[in-house]
Design a protein around this motif. Structure first.
Motif, PDB file in Angstrom:
ATOM      1  N   SER A   1       0.821  -1.203   0.000  1.00 41.86           N
ATOM      2  CA  SER A   1       0.000   0.000   0.000  1.00 41.86           C
ATOM      3  C   SER A   1       0.862   1.263   0.000  1.00 41.86           C
ATOM      4  CB  SER A   1      -0.913   0.014   1.236  1.00 41.86           C
ATOM      5  OG  SER A   1      -1.782  -1.093   1.210  1.00 41.86           O
ATOM      6  N   TYR A   2       0.413   2.246  -0.780  1.00 40.23           N
ATOM      7  CA  TYR A   2       1.105   3.533  -0.862  1.00 40.23           C
ATOM      8  C   TYR A   2       0.087   4.670  -0.841  1.00 40.23           C
ATOM      9  CZ  TYR A   2       5.326   1.014  -2.322  1.00 40.23           C
ATOM     10  OH  TYR A   2       6.419   0.169  -2.370  1.00 40.23           O
ATOM     11  N   ALA A   3       0.541   5.820  -0.364  1.00 39.60           N
ATOM     12  CA  ALA A   3      -0.266   7.039  -0.426  1.00 39.60           C
ATOM     13  C   ALA A   3       0.287   8.018  -1.449  1.00 39.60           C
ATOM     14  CB  ALA A   3      -0.333   7.705   0.946  1.00 39.60           C
ATOM     15  N   ASP A   4       1.373   7.622  -2.142  1.00 37.58           N
ATOM     16  CA  ASP A   4       2.029   8.508  -3.105  1.00 37.58           C
ATOM     17  C   ASP A   4       2.474   7.694  -4.309  1.00 37.58           C
ATOM     18  OD1 ASP A   4       3.477  11.090  -3.839  1.00 37.58           O
ATOM     19  OD2 ASP A   4       5.134   9.659  -3.781  1.00 37.58           O
TER      20      ASP A   4
ATOM     21  N   ALA B   1       4.458   8.497  -6.818  1.00 40.30           N
ATOM     22  CA  ALA B   1       5.883   8.593  -7.134  1.00 40.30           C
ATOM     23  C   ALA B   1       6.692   7.608  -6.302  1.00 40.30           C
ATOM     24  CB  ALA B   1       6.361  10.030  -6.904  1.00 40.30           C
ATOM     25  N   THR B   2       6.346   7.490  -5.041  1.00 42.56           N
ATOM     26  CA  THR B   2       7.042   6.537  -4.172  1.00 42.56           C
ATOM     27  C   THR B   2       6.784   5.112  -4.623  1.00 42.56           C
ATOM     28  OG1 THR B   2       6.800   8.067  -2.311  1.00 42.56           O
ATOM     29  CG2 THR B   2       7.342   5.790  -1.782  1.00 42.56           C
ATOM     30  N   MET B   3       5.548   4.824  -4.988  1.00 45.33           N
ATOM     31  CA  MET B   3       5.221   3.479  -5.461  1.00 45.33           C
ATOM     32  C   MET B   3       6.038   3.117  -6.696  1.00 45.33           C
ATOM     33  SD  MET B   3       1.546   1.899  -6.738  1.00 45.33           S
ATOM     34  CE  MET B   3       1.682   2.577  -8.398  1.00 45.33           C
ATOM     35  N   LEU B   4       6.106   4.030  -7.658  1.00 43.70           N
ATOM     36  CA  LEU B   4       6.830   3.736  -8.890  1.00 43.70           C
ATOM     37  C   LEU B   4       8.340   3.651  -8.660  1.00 43.70           C
ATOM     38  CD1 LEU B   4       4.623   5.848 -11.247  1.00 43.70           C
ATOM     39  CD2 LEU B   4       5.265   3.476 -11.692  1.00 43.70           C
ATOM     40  N   ALA B   5       8.828   4.395  -7.687  1.00 46.76           N
ATOM     41  CA  ALA B   5      10.258   4.334  -7.370  1.00 46.76           C
ATOM     42  C   ALA B   5      10.622   3.030  -6.660  1.00 46.76           C
ATOM     43  CB  ALA B   5      10.649   5.526  -6.499  1.00 46.76           C
TER      44      ALA B   5
END
Length: 331
Positions: free
Chosen positions: A47-50, A52-56
C-alpha cells in the motif's frame, strides 16, 4: 511470466478493476495507491499514499490509473518516465492538449498506453458490432445510441453534482466512442445540452447529431434525469439501420435483426462475473473484457483498440460537442 500491476486510485469504481485483474491468469496486483491510506488496501499488495514513491520502489509492468481526470496527465507522464505501461480511466483528459501530451510522453518512452474505454467491450454492444461487421444489415446509414435513465449516480460519486461538465464527459464520451466504433470517423457534429436537475452544476442531458465519413448519420442521446419504469440503467439502447436491414438492441438485452432476411431475436445479456452483481454486471463484465484485451496486447505487442492515440478522436468529439452547445453551431 506474471505481469505485476500497480493500481493508482482506489475509489468507487476501482474494486471492479482490482477484482478483474485478480481473475486474469498471469497478472498480480503488486501495489495499490490512494491519497487516502484507508482505501489503499488489497490482499497481497503493498500500500502507498504517493504514486511517485510506489513507482520508485516497485518493479511494475504496468499501472492502472483510476483517478479523477484532473490528475491523469501528471500520473501518466510519471509512469512513462519510469518506463511503465499505462492503462488510464476515462475521460482521458480535460482538454486535447493534455491528451496529446500523454500520448507523446508514452510514445517517447516506448510504453503502451490504453484508455479504459470499456463500453466498446460490453457484450451487448459487441454483439451489435458483430452484426454490422458480418454484413447482415448491409452498409450502415443511420445510428441511434441512447443512455437515458433516472438512476441516482450521485450517491456513489457525489463529486459529479458539482462538475461543470457532466453528462457528456461522464457517459457521452462512451457513446461517442461507440458511434465511432459502429459507423467510423465523424466529420461534423451538432450538440444541444440541458440542465434539468436543479441540484447539479453541469448538463445532465445532451443530444448530439453526427455526420460520418461513410455518409451515415447518427444520434447520440444521454440523460441522467429521465423518469420511466422500469429504469433501463445501466443498459445502452441502440438502433443501427443499413441498406439491407436494421439491428436493434432493446431493453432487457434483447437484440433484434430484421430486413431483407427473416427477422430473428437473440438475448445478449452477459454473465455476472464472480465479483459482480446485477444490474452492474454489463459494466463489470466489460471491465474484465477490456483488461483481458490489455494483457493480450502487452504479451503480443499489439496495439490496444482504445489506445491513447485512438482516444484522441473521441475526445475531440467531446470538446466539439461542448463548443457546439455553447455556440449553437455545427462543428
Amino acid at each position: 511470466m506474471t505481469l505485476r500491476a500497480g493500481v493508482i486510485g482506489c475509489g468507487f469504481f476501482a474494486h471492479n478493476h482490482l477484482a478483474a485483474w485478480e481473475m486474469l491468469d498471469g497478472v498480480t496486483v503488486a501495489a495499490v495507491c490512494d491519497l487516502d491510506p484507508a482505501k489503499a488496501q488489497w490482499p497481497g499488495a503493498v500500500s502507498y499514499a504517493d504514486a511517485a514513491t510506489m513507482l520508485a520502489n516497485e518493479r511494475l509492468d504496468f499501472v492502472d490509473v483510476i483517478t479523477t481526470v484532473d490528475s491523469h496527465r501528471a500520473l501518466v507522464e510519471l509512469a512513462a518516465s519510469h518506463g511503465v505501461a499505462v492503462i488510464c480511466q476515462k475521460p482521458f483528459a480535460l482538454d486535447l492538449a493534455d491528451a496529446e501530451a500523454m500520448v507523446a510522453a508514452c510514445a517517447a518512452a516506448a510504453v503502451p498506453l490504453m484508455v479504459h474505454e470499456n463500453f466498446r467491450w460490453q457484450a451487448p454492444l459487441v454483439a451489435v458490432r458483430d452484426v454490422i461487421a458480418n454484413g447482415e444489415i448491409g452498409e450502415p446509414t443511420y445510428g441511434r445510441i441512447q443512455f437515458r435513465h433516472g438512476y441516482d449516480i450521485y450517491s456513489g460519486q457525489p463529486y459529479l453534482r458539482t462538475e461543470p461538465r457532466l453528462a457528456i464527459m461522464d457517459v457521452g464520451v462512451h457513446l461517442l466512442d461507440v458511434a465511432r466504433f459502429y459507423l467510423g470517423r465523424v466529420t461534423r457534429l451538432h450538440c444541444r445540452t440541458q440542465r434539468i436537475n436543479p441540484e447539479v452544476a453541469g448538463e445532465d442531458a445532451a443530444t448530439i447529431t453526427l455526420d460520418h465519413e461513410s455518409g451515415a448519420v447518427s444520434l447520440v442521446d444521454v440523460s441522467f434525469f429521465t423518469k420511466r419504469h422500469p429504469d433501463p440503467f445501466p443498459e445502452t439502447i441502440v438502433r443501427i439501420e443499413g441498406t439491407a436491414g436494421t439491428v436493434e438492441l432493446r431493453g432487457g438485452y434483447e437484440m433484434r435483426v430484421s430486413g431483407n432476411r427473416p427477422a430473428h431475436q437473440t438475448r445478449v445479456e452477459p454473465e455476472v462475473p464472480p465479483f459482480g452483481a446485477k444490474p452492474w454486471h454489463v459494466v463489470q463484465d466489460s471491465v474484465l473484457n477490456i483488461q483481458r484485451h490489455w494483457i493480450d496486447c502487452l504479451r503480443t505487442g499489439g496495439a490496444p483498440a482504445t489506445s491513447g492515440a485512438d482516444n484522441l478522436e473521441t475526445l475531440d468529439l467531446v470538446f466539439k460537442a461542448y463548443r457546439s452547445a455553447e455556440t449553437g453551431r455545427a462543428l
